[in-house]
Motif scaffolding. Sequence first.
Motif, short mmCIF file in Angstrom:
data_model
loop_
_atom_site.label_atom_id
_atom_site.label_comp_id
_atom_site.label_asym_id
_atom_site.label_seq_id
_atom_site.Cartn_x
_atom_site.Cartn_y
_atom_site.Cartn_z
N GLN A 445 0.84 -1.20 0.00
CA GLN A 445 0.00 0.00 0.00
C GLN A 445 0.87 1.25 0.00
O GLN A 445 2.07 1.20 0.22
CB GLN A 445 -0.89 0.00 1.26
CG GLN A 445 -0.09 0.01 2.54
CD GLN A 445 -0.98 -0.07 3.77
OE1 GLN A 445 -2.20 -0.17 3.67
NE2 GLN A 445 -0.38 0.00 4.95
N TYR A 446 0.21 2.39 -0.28
CA TYR A 446 0.89 3.68 -0.18
C TYR A 446 1.13 4.01 1.29
O TYR A 446 0.33 3.67 2.16
CB TYR A 446 0.03 4.79 -0.79
CG TYR A 446 -0.08 4.76 -2.29
CD1 TYR A 446 0.84 5.43 -3.09
CD2 TYR A 446 -1.12 4.07 -2.91
CE1 TYR A 446 0.73 5.42 -4.48
CE2 TYR A 446 -1.25 4.05 -4.29
CZ TYR A 446 -0.31 4.73 -5.06
OH TYR A 446 -0.43 4.71 -6.43
N LYS A 447 2.23 4.71 1.55
CA LYS A 447 2.49 5.16 2.90
C LYS A 447 3.42 6.37 2.89
O LYS A 447 4.42 6.39 2.18
CB LYS A 447 3.13 4.05 3.74
CG LYS A 447 3.36 4.45 5.20
CD LYS A 447 3.97 3.30 6.00
CE LYS A 447 4.22 3.72 7.44
NZ LYS A 447 4.83 2.62 8.24
N SER A 468 2.84 0.41 -6.67
CA SER A 468 2.93 0.17 -8.11
C SER A 468 3.48 1.43 -8.77
O SER A 468 3.54 2.51 -8.15
CB SER A 468 1.55 -0.18 -8.69
OG SER A 468 0.63 0.88 -8.45
N THR A 469 3.87 1.30 -10.02
CA THR A 469 4.43 2.45 -10.74
C THR A 469 3.43 3.60 -10.74
O THR A 469 2.25 3.42 -11.06
CB THR A 469 4.78 2.07 -12.19
OG1 THR A 469 5.75 1.01 -12.16
CG2 THR A 469 5.35 3.26 -12.94
N GLU A 492 7.76 6.90 -10.65
CA GLU A 492 8.63 5.97 -9.95
C GLU A 492 8.03 4.57 -9.92
O GLU A 492 6.80 4.40 -9.92
CB GLU A 492 8.88 6.45 -8.51
CG GLU A 492 9.64 7.77 -8.46
CD GLU A 492 9.84 8.26 -7.04
OE1 GLU A 492 8.97 7.96 -6.19
OE2 GLU A 492 10.83 8.95 -6.79
N ASN A 493 8.91 3.59 -9.90
CA ASN A 493 8.46 2.20 -9.78
C ASN A 493 8.06 1.89 -8.35
O ASN A 493 8.39 2.63 -7.41
CB ASN A 493 9.58 1.25 -10.22
CG ASN A 493 9.92 1.41 -11.68
OD1 ASN A 493 9.04 1.65 -12.51
ND2 ASN A 493 11.20 1.27 -12.01
N GLY A 517 -0.27 10.78 -5.19
CA GLY A 517 -0.10 9.79 -6.25
C GLY A 517 -1.38 9.69 -7.04
O GLY A 517 -2.25 10.55 -6.96
N ASN A 518 -1.49 8.61 -7.82
CA ASN A 518 -2.67 8.44 -8.65
C ASN A 518 -3.95 8.32 -7.83
O ASN A 518 -5.00 8.85 -8.21
CB ASN A 518 -2.50 7.19 -9.52
CG ASN A 518 -3.65 6.98 -10.48
OD1 ASN A 518 -4.10 7.91 -11.13
ND2 ASN A 518 -4.13 5.76 -10.58
#
Length: 530
Positions: A445-447, A468-469, A492-493, A517-518
């Motif tokens: 997950q994002y953090k 994810s990218t 970024e990857n 991010g997205n």
Amino acid sequence: MKQIFTAILWIGAFISQLHSQTSTEPYSIELERVNMPGTPSIHSFAFAQSNGKWLFVGGRTNGLHGFNPGDAFPKQYSNKNIFVVDPNTAATWSKNIFADIPFSLADPLRSTNMEYFQDGNKLYMIGGYGYDSASNGLVTFPRVTVLDIDEVIQATISGTSVSQYVRQVTDSRLQVCGGELQKLGDYFYLTGGHKFTGTYTRTINNQIYTNQLKKFKINDDGTSVNITDYETFTDTALFHRRDMNLVPSIKSDGTTPYLTLYGGVFKYNQDIPYTKPIYIEKGAYSYDNSFEQKMSQYSCANLSAFNIITGSFHTTFFGGVSLYYYNENTHSQVYDSLVPFIDDITTLTKNSQGISEEKISPTKMPALLGANAKFILDQSVPHYSNGVIKFNELSGRTFAGYIYGGIRALLPNTTPTFPSDYILKVYITPTKSNIKHIGNTVPSQYKLSQNYPNPFNPKTIINYQIPSTDFITIKIFDELGNEIITLVNEKENAGIYEVDFDGSKLPSGVYFYKMEGNAFVETKKMLLIK
């Protein structure tokens, strides 16, 4: 004459200027050639821009004078038109300066190597070398001309008279060509230059260097022009130069403007360029004896940028004429006393401690050009009022502006030369030097982690992870919500990353950092205590 300037010798350890393959540019450079049919091929002109349109006055339509002394400055090669160009549509308009302006006023407007500066809606032009109808010969004009930029642009487009938007005054103290003009506060600063008399030849010395730094005010009320508060500093060792680069600069405090004088030709009793810069402030100048500029000493297209976090000031020079060129085979700088045309692009960086270094870009100019060209800053790029780019407000790959005009050479030395018909778009991308990939594990997950240490003084680290990218941005804001800097603006990857933040140039207080991010947005608070 009254000498008001304070001379300060800048002394420090000598820093090697040789290119290092491991050195990192502050930003990468990309060039893209564009086609604008109908635009003039000129160099050594005066320039201004307003509302997305470019204004060109004066200059020449032949090549470098040094290789064809018999026909170096004939009047048929002087630019007799005012040109307006719209780079967005590639439309070009022109107007002959003699159509509605008397010869006595128009002649200086077709001169070459005049000193000029745009201040708001006014284009100030000083001196210049060209044909004088009254004397039927070549002179350096003792004139100061002021143009109303918007009005001249509109009159040129509509085909109406420009005469009411042109004002001029004669002042022999400013009978100069080949110098550079900038402004600090209320004062103009004119560096170096010389006075040509008669027809140019390489065998007869018919030029007199000013050997001066001039400071003065130009007063224009829309009807008349006059020069006041005129003062000079004379120094043959430092100011016996012409055809240099006078670059608007920002001090390491991130707010104070000054000027940097780079290069110029020729040294007194020595036919080589100047290599050590001079820093000009209000009422003072300093000579940097610790740094030697090896590349691009002649007037050429250049851009400048300031990094408020590191306190570093960057100036990039695009090609031109140089005491050294870069040898790709030996990966070294090669001295050439003939001062050849080059296709190298170099960036000089002056750090917050005042130490300078020179880096050579892997990007090359597409030909031997850049001398007497102009870098035209795109006005949408974040920049200071003096045109210096705000490095920390760039968002990844950025269109910075155009390189226009100048001289193109076929060979580095003793070669035919032409007015350049190249128009280049310039893109710069800040180097990702402060982002580190610190783990190979793919997060689920994002953090966005809390910075550490916190509170901090003056540096801290921010960790984040992405599953994810994704295109990630991390920005710093002050307590009022004003954006301070973009730390991350990259695709970024998946992975775990950290980025450093240096608050040494900021006051103590509460700051916020925001990651986007997205499908992720998070903001955290941090405290800077000094």
